[in-house]
Each structure stands twice: as C-alpha cells, then as structure tokens.
Design an enzyme around this catalytic site. Sequence first.
Site, PDB file in Angstrom:
ATOM      1  N   GLU A 191      -4.040   3.557   6.840  1.00  0.00           N
ATOM      2  CA  GLU A 191      -3.945   3.381   5.381  1.00  0.00           C
ATOM      3  C   GLU A 191      -4.687   4.537   4.711  1.00  0.00           C
ATOM      4  O   GLU A 191      -4.263   5.068   3.676  1.00  0.00           O
ATOM      5  CB  GLU A 191      -4.583   2.036   4.973  1.00  0.00           C
ATOM      6  CG  GLU A 191      -4.582   1.804   3.465  1.00  0.00           C
ATOM      7  CD  GLU A 191      -5.072   0.412   3.083  1.00  0.00           C
ATOM      8  OE1 GLU A 191      -4.845  -0.551   3.847  1.00  0.00           O
ATOM      9  OE2 GLU A 191      -5.683   0.298   2.005  1.00  0.00           O
ATOM     10  N   ARG A 251       0.818  -1.225   0.000  1.00  0.00           N
ATOM     11  CA  ARG A 251       0.000   0.000   0.000  1.00  0.00           C
ATOM     12  C   ARG A 251       0.852   1.276   0.000  1.00  0.00           C
ATOM     13  O   ARG A 251       0.446   2.302   0.573  1.00  0.00           O
ATOM     14  CB  ARG A 251      -0.965   0.037   1.200  1.00  0.00           C
ATOM     15  CG  ARG A 251      -1.927  -1.112   1.251  1.00  0.00           C
ATOM     16  CD  ARG A 251      -2.953  -1.115   0.119  1.00  0.00           C
ATOM     17  NE  ARG A 251      -3.728  -2.336   0.185  1.00  0.00           N
ATOM     18  CZ  ARG A 251      -3.415  -3.467  -0.480  1.00  0.00           C
ATOM     19  NH1 ARG A 251      -2.364  -3.514  -1.291  1.00  0.00           N
ATOM     20  NH2 ARG A 251      -4.151  -4.532  -0.364  1.00  0.00           N
ATOM     21  N   SER A 274     -10.469  -0.126   4.057  1.00  0.00           N
ATOM     22  CA  SER A 274      -9.629  -0.524   5.201  1.00  0.00           C
ATOM     23  C   SER A 274      -8.984   0.716   5.797  1.00  0.00           C
ATOM     24  O   SER A 274      -8.297   1.457   5.089  1.00  0.00           O
ATOM     25  CB  SER A 274      -8.550  -1.498   4.744  1.00  0.00           C
ATOM     26  OG  SER A 274      -9.157  -2.700   4.345  1.00  0.00           O
TER      27      SER A 274
HETATM   28  C1  LIG Z   1     -15.641   0.025   0.078  1.00  0.00           C
HETATM   29  C2  LIG Z   1     -14.147   0.174  -0.159  1.00  0.00           C
HETATM   30  C3  LIG Z   1     -13.385  -0.947  -0.430  1.00  0.00           C
HETATM   31  C4  LIG Z   1     -11.997  -0.828  -0.656  1.00  0.00           C
HETATM   32  N1  LIG Z   1     -11.269  -1.945  -0.927  1.00  0.00           N
HETATM   33  C5  LIG Z   1      -9.954  -1.831  -1.191  1.00  0.00           C
HETATM   34  C6  LIG Z   1      -9.162  -2.987  -1.509  1.00  0.00           C
HETATM   35  O1  LIG Z   1      -9.648  -4.104  -1.557  1.00  0.00           O
HETATM   36  N2  LIG Z   1      -7.853  -2.811  -1.767  1.00  0.00           N
HETATM   37  C7  LIG Z   1      -7.256  -1.582  -1.726  1.00  0.00           C
HETATM   38  O2  LIG Z   1      -6.060  -1.493  -1.997  1.00  0.00           O
HETATM   39  N3  LIG Z   1      -7.965  -0.481  -1.422  1.00  0.00           N
HETATM   40  C8  LIG Z   1      -9.285  -0.569  -1.158  1.00  0.00           C
HETATM   41  N4  LIG Z   1     -10.005   0.549  -0.847  1.00  0.00           N
HETATM   42  C9  LIG Z   1      -9.318   1.840  -0.735  1.00  0.00           C
HETATM   43  C10 LIG Z   1      -9.284   2.659  -2.035  1.00  0.00           C
HETATM   44  O3  LIG Z   1     -10.340   2.283  -2.905  1.00  0.00           O
HETATM   45  C11 LIG Z   1      -7.947   2.492  -2.767  1.00  0.00           C
HETATM   46  O4  LIG Z   1      -6.862   2.963  -1.982  1.00  0.00           O
HETATM   47  C12 LIG Z   1      -7.933   3.258  -4.089  1.00  0.00           C
HETATM   48  O5  LIG Z   1      -6.790   2.903  -4.822  1.00  0.00           O
HETATM   49  C13 LIG Z   1      -7.966   4.775  -3.908  1.00  0.00           C
HETATM   50  O6  LIG Z   1      -8.225   5.352  -5.161  1.00  0.00           O
HETATM   51  P1  LIG Z   1      -8.950   6.755  -5.272  1.00  0.00           P
HETATM   52  O7  LIG Z   1      -8.986   7.147  -6.703  1.00  0.00           O
HETATM   53  O8  LIG Z   1     -10.241   6.746  -4.569  1.00  0.00           O
HETATM   54  O9  LIG Z   1      -7.894   7.701  -4.532  1.00  0.00           O
HETATM   55  P2  LIG Z   1      -8.162   8.799  -3.418  1.00  0.00           P
HETATM   56  O10 LIG Z   1      -8.824   8.183  -2.241  1.00  0.00           O
HETATM   57  O11 LIG Z   1      -8.835   9.972  -4.015  1.00  0.00           O
HETATM   58  O12 LIG Z   1      -6.662   9.169  -3.038  1.00  0.00           O
HETATM   59  C14 LIG Z   1      -5.840   8.219  -2.383  1.00  0.00           C
HETATM   60  C15 LIG Z   1      -4.382   8.620  -2.549  1.00  0.00           C
HETATM   61  O13 LIG Z   1      -4.045   8.518  -3.926  1.00  0.00           O
HETATM   62  C16 LIG Z   1      -3.468   9.741  -4.374  1.00  0.00           C
HETATM   63  N5  LIG Z   1      -3.834   9.944  -5.780  1.00  0.00           N
HETATM   64  C17 LIG Z   1      -5.056   9.876  -6.344  1.00  0.00           C
HETATM   65  N6  LIG Z   1      -4.968  10.114  -7.673  1.00  0.00           N
HETATM   66  C18 LIG Z   1      -3.648  10.336  -7.928  1.00  0.00           C
HETATM   67  C19 LIG Z   1      -2.910  10.663  -9.109  1.00  0.00           C
HETATM   68  N7  LIG Z   1      -3.490  10.808 -10.306  1.00  0.00           N
HETATM   69  N8  LIG Z   1      -1.559  10.832  -8.992  1.00  0.00           N
HETATM   70  C20 LIG Z   1      -0.943  10.706  -7.796  1.00  0.00           C
HETATM   71  N9  LIG Z   1      -1.587  10.415  -6.653  1.00  0.00           N
HETATM   72  C21 LIG Z   1      -2.933  10.226  -6.726  1.00  0.00           C
HETATM   73  C22 LIG Z   1      -4.057  10.807  -3.460  1.00  0.00           C
HETATM   74  O14 LIG Z   1      -3.235  11.957  -3.414  1.00  0.00           O
HETATM   75  C23 LIG Z   1      -4.096  10.069  -2.140  1.00  0.00           C
HETATM   76  O15 LIG Z   1      -2.815  10.100  -1.557  1.00  0.00           O
HETATM   77  C24 LIG Z   1     -11.388   0.451  -0.615  1.00  0.00           C
HETATM   78  C25 LIG Z   1     -12.171   1.583  -0.345  1.00  0.00           C
HETATM   79  C26 LIG Z   1     -13.536   1.456  -0.123  1.00  0.00           C
HETATM   80  C27 LIG Z   1     -14.350   2.702   0.141  1.00  0.00           C
END
Ligand SMILES: Cc1cc2nc3c(=O)[nH]c(=O)nc-3n(C[C@H](O)[C@H](O)[C@H](O)COP(=O)(O)OP(=O)(O)OC[C@H]3O[C@@H](n4cnc5c(N)ncnc54)[C@H](O)[C@@H]3O)c2cc1C
Length: 320
Positions: free
Chosen positions: A298, A179, A228
């Site tokens: 996380e 992560r 998580s």
């Molecule tokens: C119901 C649920 C289930 C989930 N299950 C999982 C799972 O199974 N596995 C898992 O790994 N995660 C899981 N997550 C967490 C989340 O979905 C992941 O971490 C996902 O990758 C975040 O993507 P996001 O676009 O929503 O990023 P955001 O939440 O908007 O941002 C997260 C981070 O990514 C950075 N970021 C976003 N876009 C960019 C970009 N273009 N360039 C550089 N940095 C960027 C942001 O600055 C921040 O630091 C879950 C979340 C929820 C709500």
Amino acid sequence: MSFPDITSELKARLPELRGRLIANASLADITWFRVGGPAQVLFTPADEADLAYFLKTLGGALPVFVIGLGSNLLVRDGGVPGVVIRLGRGFGEVKAEPGHTLRAGTAVPDVKVARAAADAGITGLAFYRGIPGSIGGALRMNAGAHGRETKDALIEARAVDPRGTVHVLSNADMKYTYRHCGIPEDWIFTEALYGGEAGDPAEILKQMDEVAAYREKNQPIKERTGGSTFKNPPGHSSWKLIDAAGCRGLRVGGAHVSTMHCNFLINDQGASGEDVERLGETVRARVKANSGVTLNWEIIRLGLPTDGHPIGEALALPAS
Ligand SMILES: Cc1cc2nc3c(=O)[nH]c(=O)nc-3n(C[C@H](O)[C@H](O)[C@H](O)COP(=O)(O)OP(=O)(O)OC[C@H]3O[C@@H](n4cnc5c(N)ncnc54)[C@H](O)[C@@H]3O)c2cc1C
C-alpha cells in the site's frame, strides 16, 4: 549523494514561475519514515495557475512526482531524479459552503478537514481525524478508516494534468476502489469538495475523539512509519497473515515490524530506505511461503536505490 543542480536552468526556462525551486532537497525531512535520498528539485507552486504554468511549460521534459505529507511514502536512498512537487500555502484553504459541503485545498491535513466539518456541523468526515496525510494524498489513496473512505464523502475534485489543463472530476470519474484511484498517476489534485448531512458539532467532535483514542491504543502513531504497509488481500487481514508467518518484531538493520500492529514497519534505529524496503520484501516472501497469499504494497516506494543495489523482491532475505 546529490544530483546536478538544474534549478537555474529551470528558472531560465520558466520566467513567470512564482513558486519556489530547491535543489537537492531532503525528502527524509518531510516524510514520516525519515529515510531516503533527496529530490533533485523540490518545487512548491504558489497556486494552481503556477502549477499549471510549470507543467505546461516543462512539457514532460523531466519526471515529476507529487507528494503530500509523506505519510504513505518510502523514499529510496539514491533519491528522486527530476522534480518532486509539494503543495503549500496556496493550496491550504478549507471552508464550509452551503448545503453541508466543505471545500478544501489539497495541502490541507485531513485532520483539519475533520475539524472544519465538525465546526460547521457536517457529518461524515470524522474518520479523517485519524489519517495523518493531506487531502491530496487522501484523494489519491482513497484514504479510509473506521468503515468509511474518501469515496463516501467526496463530491468532486480538481486536478491539473501534465499538459497544465485543469479538470473537474466527479466522484464517479475518480474510479475509486480499495486504496486506489483510477485517475492517471501524473495528474495532480488541487482541491476537493466534500458533502455530508447536517449534524451536531458536539456529537461529531465526540466521534473524532473516539477515532483518536482508538488510534492511540491500537497503532504506533508516534513512530517513524508509513502506516499500513500492505493492502488487505481480499478475504484476509494483512496483519494476521504477517503474524502467522512469524514476522511480528522481525528486524532488518534499523527497522522492525511493529509488535503493536504488525502491518506497520518502524524505523527506530536510523534505518536506511533499503532496510525498510528489505524488511517489507522479507515479510512479503515469508507470508507467501507460509500462507500462499501475495501481499501488495500500500505504501508507495519512490526513487532510486543506492548505486548498483537491487530494489523490490530481490531484497528479500532468505528464510532462516
Ligand atoms: C500512523 C499512520 C496511520 C495511517 N492510517 C491510515 C488509515 O487509517 N487509513 C488510510 O487510508 N491511510 C492511513 N495511513 C496512510 C496515509 O496517511 C494515507 O495514505 C494518506 O492519505 C497519505 O497522504 P499524504 O498526504 O501523506 O500522501 P503521501 O504519502 O505524501 O503520498 C501518497 C500518494 O499520494 C499521492 N499524492 C499526494 N498528494 C497528491 C496530490 N495533490 N495529487 C495527486 N496525488 C497526490 C502521492 O503521489 C503518492 O502516490 C496512515 C499512515 C500513518 C503514518
């Protein structure tokens, strides 16, 4: 609360900007927890060149933070000063390429990449079916599930640094661990190239259905949550530590620890950002007291608290 509107000033300074600037944009509306204050400025670049122009011309004059679909973010109630960047349509393409590869813009939802890979008969991306973020968030978080993570499928990524220079980064350059990505936090990913093997689309779709069914059964995926909350400490499961510390169902204000999966925090009663952070910090303190293990967030916490309020560990409630 709101910040001074600096969008006119920014437009004057950035005459060739093609993207959109919005003052005091709600972040609660575009993040999963639905909590927290506004972004002083929300910038949606038109494309990668527009993003590079913005960063280069701004020259670090304001703090900048990029968000994806907000599925791993907790925004504090005082909002986010400076510029929050959210990538839109200009980063929204996904297409299969020769050699069982797939190129995707970083605004594309993970699930769409999983589907495109299945349609093209490319294996190895079905796990993205269950992750509700964008490719940008997946690259940054090394998002993973069901025994695979982004690192296992990525060939290379493109990113823009704070000076506006575009970089192509190999999988090894990303310095991935659990992560975590080793690329500086102020670089913005714009595109990813994934690789897999040739596979049967029907079989890949079946795997995706299994991923979806597992999620539906085991995680509160329809709630206001950030997924998580804590990383699994080496040799431990966060949810087991949280359960053993008696925190399943624990409530703070409008938020509680999920009873279905106790590493998930849920905003079910109009929680503030502070309620959610206090709940998380209380869980951390109780797990530490019960097991001696320190949980690390996380979920990314972002922005300022309400004036004069504490953040972080100082929010933890005393043991009852
Ligand atoms: C119901 C649920 C289930 C989930 N299950 C999982 C799972 O199974 N596995 C898992 O790994 N995660 C899981 N997550 C967490 C989340 O979905 C992941 O971490 C996902 O990758 C975040 O993507 P996001 O676009 O929503 O990023 P955001 O939440 O908007 O941002 C997260 C981070 O990514 C950075 N970021 C976003 N876009 C960019 C970009 N273009 N360039 C550089 N940095 C960027 C942001 O600055 C921040 O630091 C879950 C979340 C929820 C709500």
